[in-house]
Write an enzyme that holds these catalytic residues in place. Structure first.
Site: not given
Length: 382
Positions: A71, A133
């Site tokens: 991400d 994350e």
């Protein structure tokens, strides 16, 4: 495909944390399958996102995990001069969201796969890709549950966050909290009859500042980190409906970034105790329905790997830099370390470019990462 070609593909997937990462994960799955490498996908409850885990080499031996998050942070409101989800090259730099943090590293890992498959290995390499994350190291936790069930634990995990390929053995932990203050509204002309949630929230924020000042005392310092002490800050606040209404509600979010030796929950607990002892009684003296509520938004542990450990020796064997350091930003490393997988943070690019408009990684850094991974291949080859 080389690392630049792979990075071009990876950047093309908008994997902002609020979006799905499945297109990227499915591309990686298919890419690995084209090299006869199978992988496991670990989905979230909604099956809108997934972690990926793959192994190459003898799985009955301890090996090395190459780990990265898929991400990226949003581009909203940032003055990009280039398309953020299209790789652009200029002056020896590759621009695009995630090039530094941290799709550049993932591209280099994937570029190594054909060589990993073609080479007899004495130790396996595990590829671990996670989601979410950037919003609290959320996705990797289910991946680690799977890893913990494996009979052989890895010798080392390399988290490829951007460190300019300098091995990092430590970073601070983080606890993010939300405080909701519920007061009692009334017309502002009769303010003493109300419970002003904003004003009481301000008292709590001021107390947080005092707690942060205490953490700056020299006896709490660790010179390996910059700054060398734990920090506290309030980042978001909202409350009130109109100027002539005493506000009934106020909410603020705060974080503690703690040295690995310190427990950030102690700061949150101290604020809760202050709220119960000093603030809430005065609020309830006016309205018995007043309340102060705390909730955890996200948390991850700090990382501190011994410079004389086997993990440090391993990374030194194939990393160009022999000097170990620390970073101010957090990673998934502390979570890997917490389940018994020694971890080092080392990847191409710099966090000076991460999260910013026109984010980039240099071609030199990408090449150097390719070379580091080839040295790793030599190290684990038969």
């Amino acid at each position: 495909m080389n690392s630049v070609e792979l990075l071009r593909t990876l950047v093309g997937f908008d994997t902002t944390s609020r979006e799905s990462n499945l297109q990227l994960i499915e591309f990686v799955r298919d890419y690995l399958a084209s090299h006869d490498v199978t992988c496991a996908l670990i989905y979230n409850d909604e099956r809108s996102k997934a972690n990926l885990f793959a192994s190459i080499g003898p799985v009955d031996q301890p090996g090395i995990v190459l780990s990265g998050h898929t991400d990226v942070v949003p581009v909203d409101g940032q003055p990009w001069t280039l398309s953020p989800f299209e790789l652009s090259e200029r002056d020896g730099k590759l621009f695009g969201r995630g090039t530094a943090d941290m799709k550049g590293y993932i591209a280099c890992v994937l570029a190594l796969v054909p060589s990993l498959v073609a080479t007899p290995l004495r130790l396996p390499v595990h590829i671990a890709l996670s989601y979410d994350e950037e919003v609290g190291c959320l996705g990797v936790r289910s991946l680690l549950e799977v890893l913990q069930q494996r009979p052989v634990k890895p010798l080392l995990c390399i988290i490829g966050e951007p460190t300019e390929l300098k091995p990092v053995l430590g970073h601070k932990g983080k606890l993010a909290m939300r405080c909701e203050v519920h007061g009692h509204p009334c017309h502002s002309a009769y303010a003493p009859l109300g419970v002003n949630a904003i004003e009481y929230a301000a008292e709590l924020i001021a107390e947080l500042g005092r707690l942060g000042q205490q953490l700056k005392a020299p006896e709490h310092h660790d010179a390996r980190f910059d700054p060398p002490f734990s920090t506290v800050q309030t980042g978001l606040i909202t409350g009130g409906k109109a100027l002539n209404i005493v506000p009934a509600d106020c909410r603020f979010d705060f974080e503690i970034r703690a040295l690995p030796s310190q427990d950030p929950a102690l700061v949150a607990d101290a604020l809760k105790a202050y709220a119960e002892r000093e603030v809430l009684p005065r609020m309830r003296a006016v309205s018995a329905h007043s309340d102060i509520c705390f909730s955890e938004l996200s948390a991850y542990p700090g990382l501190v790997t011994d410079a004389h450990s086997q993990a440090a020796e391993l990374i030194a064997a194939f990393c160009a830099s022999k000097e170990f350091g620390t970073v101010a930003f957090g990673t998934e490393g502390g979570l890997f370390d917490a389940v018994g997988i020694p971890t080092v943070v080392c990847g191409p690019g710099s966090m000076d470019q991460g999260h910013k408009p026109d984010e980039f990684v240099s071609l030199d850094q990408l090449k150097a990462c390719d070379e580091m991974l080839l040295r790793l291949l030599d190290f684990i080859s038969v």
